[in-house]
Design an enzyme around this catalytic site. Structure first.
Site, PDB file in Angstrom:
ATOM      1  N   ARG A 183      73.269 -27.503 -12.171  1.00 55.38           N
ATOM      2  CA  ARG A 183      72.401 -26.352 -12.457  1.00 55.38           C
ATOM      3  C   ARG A 183      73.159 -25.221 -13.149  1.00 55.38           C
ATOM      4  NH1 ARG A 183      68.909 -27.465  -7.634  1.00 55.38           N
ATOM      5  NH2 ARG A 183      70.859 -27.270  -6.529  1.00 55.38           N
ATOM      6  N   LYS A 243      78.111 -40.452   0.257  1.00 53.73           N
ATOM      7  CA  LYS A 243      77.640 -40.297   1.621  1.00 53.73           C
ATOM      8  C   LYS A 243      77.180 -38.861   1.806  1.00 53.73           C
ATOM      9  CE  LYS A 243      80.663 -39.375   4.937  1.00 53.73           C
ATOM     10  NZ  LYS A 243      81.250 -38.030   5.033  1.00 53.73           N
ATOM     11  N   ASP A 254      82.076 -45.244   0.246  1.00 50.43           N
ATOM     12  CA  ASP A 254      82.724 -44.716   1.449  1.00 50.43           C
ATOM     13  C   ASP A 254      84.197 -44.692   1.073  1.00 50.43           C
ATOM     14  OD1 ASP A 254      84.270 -44.563   3.806  1.00 50.43           O
ATOM     15  OD2 ASP A 254      82.573 -45.241   4.990  1.00 50.43           O
ATOM     16  N   HIS A 255      84.744 -43.503   0.865  1.00 54.98           N
ATOM     17  CA  HIS A 255      86.090 -43.455   0.268  1.00 54.98           C
ATOM     18  C   HIS A 255      87.150 -44.096   1.166  1.00 54.98           C
ATOM     19  CE1 HIS A 255      86.715 -39.847   2.729  1.00 54.98           C
ATOM     20  NE2 HIS A 255      88.008 -39.969   2.477  1.00 54.98           N
ATOM     21  N   LYS A 267      90.981 -46.648   0.428  1.00 53.79           N
ATOM     22  CA  LYS A 267      92.358 -46.408   0.898  1.00 53.79           C
ATOM     23  C   LYS A 267      93.096 -47.741   0.993  1.00 53.79           C
ATOM     24  CE  LYS A 267      91.104 -42.352   3.648  1.00 53.79           C
ATOM     25  NZ  LYS A 267      91.865 -41.200   3.200  1.00 53.79           N
ATOM     26  N   GLU A 291      91.665 -35.177  12.660  1.00 58.38           N
ATOM     27  CA  GLU A 291      91.944 -34.211  11.593  1.00 58.38           C
ATOM     28  C   GLU A 291      92.436 -32.918  12.220  1.00 58.38           C
ATOM     29  OE1 GLU A 291      89.144 -34.333   8.041  1.00 58.38           O
ATOM     30  OE2 GLU A 291      87.833 -34.785   9.721  1.00 58.38           O
ATOM     31  N   ASP A 314      79.146 -37.612  10.165  1.00 57.00           N
ATOM     32  CA  ASP A 314      80.129 -37.344   9.110  1.00 57.00           C
ATOM     33  C   ASP A 314      81.235 -38.400   9.051  1.00 57.00           C
ATOM     34  OD1 ASP A 314      81.193 -35.697   7.042  1.00 57.00           O
ATOM     35  OD2 ASP A 314      82.673 -34.880   8.438  1.00 57.00           O
ATOM     36  N   HIS A 319      82.940 -43.994   8.015  1.00 63.55           N
ATOM     37  CA  HIS A 319      84.358 -44.367   7.992  1.00 63.55           C
ATOM     38  C   HIS A 319      84.757 -45.230   9.193  1.00 63.55           C
ATOM     39  CE1 HIS A 319      84.194 -41.512   4.865  1.00 63.55           C
ATOM     40  NE2 HIS A 319      84.546 -40.439   5.523  1.00 63.55           N
ATOM     41  N   LYS A 375      87.745 -32.850  14.673  1.00 66.38           N
ATOM     42  CA  LYS A 375      88.403 -31.843  13.832  1.00 66.38           C
ATOM     43  C   LYS A 375      89.209 -30.937  14.746  1.00 66.38           C
ATOM     44  CE  LYS A 375      85.328 -32.002   9.910  1.00 66.38           C
ATOM     45  NZ  LYS A 375      86.109 -32.745   8.901  1.00 66.38           N
TER      46      LYS A 375
HETATM   47  C1  BG6 Z   1      84.770 -36.974   4.612  1.00 63.00           C
HETATM   48  C2  BG6 Z   1      84.172 -36.035   5.619  1.00 63.00           C
HETATM   49  O1  BG6 Z   1      83.919 -38.072   4.394  1.00 63.00           O
HETATM   50  O2  BG6 Z   1      86.018 -37.433   5.068  1.00 63.00           O
HETATM   51  C3  BG6 Z   1      85.103 -34.878   5.905  1.00 63.00           C
HETATM   52  O3  BG6 Z   1      82.930 -35.542   5.147  1.00 63.00           O
HETATM   53  C4  BG6 Z   1      86.473 -35.395   6.284  1.00 63.00           C
HETATM   54  O4  BG6 Z   1      84.593 -34.055   6.932  1.00 63.00           O
HETATM   55  C5  BG6 Z   1      86.975 -36.417   5.271  1.00 63.00           C
HETATM   56  O5  BG6 Z   1      87.356 -34.295   6.351  1.00 63.00           O
HETATM   57  C6  BG6 Z   1      88.253 -37.080   5.742  1.00 63.00           C
HETATM   58  O6  BG6 Z   1      88.765 -37.864   4.705  1.00 63.00           O
HETATM   59  P1  BG6 Z   1      90.323 -38.179   4.608  1.00 63.00           P
HETATM   60  O7  BG6 Z   1      90.444 -39.061   3.413  1.00 63.00           O
HETATM   61  O8  BG6 Z   1      91.005 -36.852   4.465  1.00 63.00           O
HETATM   62  O9  BG6 Z   1      90.685 -38.850   5.892  1.00 63.00           O
END
Ligand code: BG6
Length: 511
Positions: free
Chosen positions: A61, A170, A199-200, A204, A238, A257, A262, A362
């Site tokens: 936007r 996601k 899903d990142h 990894k 985290e 989340d 994950h 967290k």
């Molecule tokens: C994301 C979450 O998918 O993954 C975040 O939305 C989180 O809240 C993050 O901090 C963690 O990813 P990584 O790669 O730092 O473990």
């Protein structure tokens, strides 16, 4: 697709090079684009894996022209430590193919303009009609964008050889019902094989290494079952809080989340059966089967098997930090969980009776993700108790991040005249064993999507199974009297989570 010969942008020895294509990034002015996608594109370019016919169209936007967009993306990668002469040179070669379309996603004029820009790029840059749409936007816009792509016929290829794919970030739905509703919209416009749900974690290296460890070695798989494994602990910890994402996080919470995506993915890779072949279908079929075997908790069981909690003020890594309810964008009476611990069962021949303890949170003492397989005690210890005081059961720890690697914990004799056994560790460090630099998760996944390899993306039925496990927990928590514990920032979570394991005579590992 043949690549131009003598092309300095492409490494002739690379096994996989992206084909000519336009990457269309929706949400181009957002955080994900600057922090993850642009650095990934820069790295792919530096590794010479993107052809000259590669272009990027940012859509958002925010009012900007093409030059503003290029400058903004340049600044984003430089801020993250990219840049340098080589990078600048490569970047300059690419930015000619960067375009920007400003507009609202619910306005068809935005998509008319997009269509024009895509046609221009096919003409000018040789992008060959190939499109990779990337939805890096807030989830409520996913159906709006997908529908618009369908209405504007941007979901159909110009010619039979061209591909059209869509990457969806996601969260995929906020529960099972909304994920199914989103799937209906998506499947009305795209075939499942065109849909890449990201899903990142799967990008990894060390998450993929779970498969390598299990299925490329003869020594681990025979003990990877209920006969030898006492229990499994999966930790995604985290040290950071919610930062500026309070508004988003309030609606998400740790279960949506982290656990639904994950953790469930890591759990599927840990518990799945060996696939017959190492391809997208073989792997994803086995992952779905593994998730299907996870026992669904009843409302009563949620209260005894799951702990949710929220961080209060405390100290993390030498710094005083606010409590969750004091964070920007968070309701001072918020009931959103920033920590979840649970005990799950996997009802199949391999895992029956083996508890899977999961925790994520967290503001824990440090950032660490690991899978720890705790093996059973020996059936009979032929030493006096005093000789084995410091002996813990054997464990295999897959360190996903940081210090990527594997640790095997086992007992050894302490040197000296007496016979005493103590736990020692044997460590494998990725960084020390390989000289190759591991690609970042987004880099790997972006290239996979461009070359059309969906193995590390989530199939529709996997999403459904993961929600099937999480939905009853969310339902139980939605009741007014559902307990929410607190834990001080910088600690390993609430006492309730310790009690969850203590009941079984276990303790959380201190990574
Ligand atoms: C994301 C979450 O998918 O993954 C975040 O939305 C989180 O809240 C993050 O901090 C963690 O990813 P990584 O790669 O730092 O473990």
């Amino acid at each position: 697709m043949p690549l131009p010969e003598e092309n300095p942008l492409v490494d002739p020895t690379a096994e996989r090079v992206a084909p000519p294509a336009v990457l269309v990034v929706f949400g181009a002015s957002g955080d994900l684009t600057s922090r993850k996608l642009m650095p990934a594109i820069e790295n792919l370019a530096l590794r010479r894996l993107l052809p000259p016919g590669f272009a990027v169209v940012g859509v958002a936007r925010t009012e900007m022209d093409d030059d503003d967009f290029r400058t903004r993306m340049r600044e984003a990668v430089e801020k993250l430590g990219g840049g340098g002469d080589e990078a600048r040179h490569v970047w300059d070669a690419f930015t000619g193919g960067f375009r920007y379309v400003a507009g609202d996603y619910s306005d068809s004029a935005t998509f008319d303009r997009l269509k024009e820009v895509l046609d221009e790029l096919d003409e000018q840059r040789g992008t060959a009609g190939n499109r990779l749409y990337y939805l890096a936007t807030p989830p409520e816009t996913f159906p709006v964008i997908v529908k618009a792509l369908g209405e504007e016929k941007l979901n159909t290829a110009k010619h039979p050889d061209a591909f059209i794919r869509v990457v969806i970030e996601k969260p995929y739905g906020h529960d099972g019902a909304s994920a199914r509703a989103l799937d209906e919209v998506v499947h009305a416009v795209f075939d499942e094989h065109q849909v890449y749900r990201i899903d990142h974690y799967l990008g990894k290296e060390t998450v993929q290494n779970v498969l390598a460890l299990r299925f490329a070695n003869a020594i681990f798989e025979p003990v990877w079952n209920r006969r030898y494994v006492d229990h499994v602990q999966i930790t995604v910890a985290e040290s950071l809080g919610v930062g500026h994402r309070g508004g988003f996080y309030e609606k998400a919470g740790a279960l949506r989340d982290i656990v639904q995506n994950h953790v469930m993915q890591v759990m599927a890779l840990t518990t799945m059966e060996p696939p017959a072949s190492f391809d997208a279908q073989g792997i994803r079929d086995e992952k779905v089967k593994a998730l299907r075997a996870v026992d669904i908790l009843s409302r009563e069981e949620v209260l005894t098997e799951v702990v949710r909690a929220q961080y209060s003020r405390g100290w993390v890594e030498g710094e005083e930090v606010p409590g969750y309810r004091e964070e920007e964008g968070v309701d001072p009476h918020s009931q959103t969980e920033t920590y979840v611990a649970m005990r799950l069962k996997v009802d199949n021949w391999r895992w029956a009776g083996v508890p899977f303890y999961i925790r994520t949170g967290k503001r824990l003492p440090k950032r660490v993700t690991e899978v720890a397989m705790q093996f059973q005690k020996v059936p009979h210890l032929p030493f006096a108790p005093s000789q084995a005081r410091d002996l813990a059961p054997d464990a295999l720890v897959l360190r996903i991040q940081p210090d990527e690697g594997i640790t095997l914990l086992f007992g050894a004799k302490v040197p000296g005249q007496t016979f005493e056994v103590r736990s020692v560790s044997m460590d494998f460090f990725y960084g020390a064993a390989f000289l190759e630099e591991a690609p970042e998760a987004y880099e790997r996944l972006l290239l996979d999507a461009l070359v059309g390899d969906p193995t590390l993306f989530i199939r529709s039925d996997e999403v459904e199974q993961a929600w099937r496990i999480c939905d009853p927990i969310l339902d139980a928590w939605s009741e007014a009297d559902a307990p929410l514990a607190t834990y001080e920032s910088g600690t390993w979570g609430p006492a309730e989570a310790d009690r969850l394991l203590a009941r079984d005579g276990h303790r959380w590992r201190q990574p």
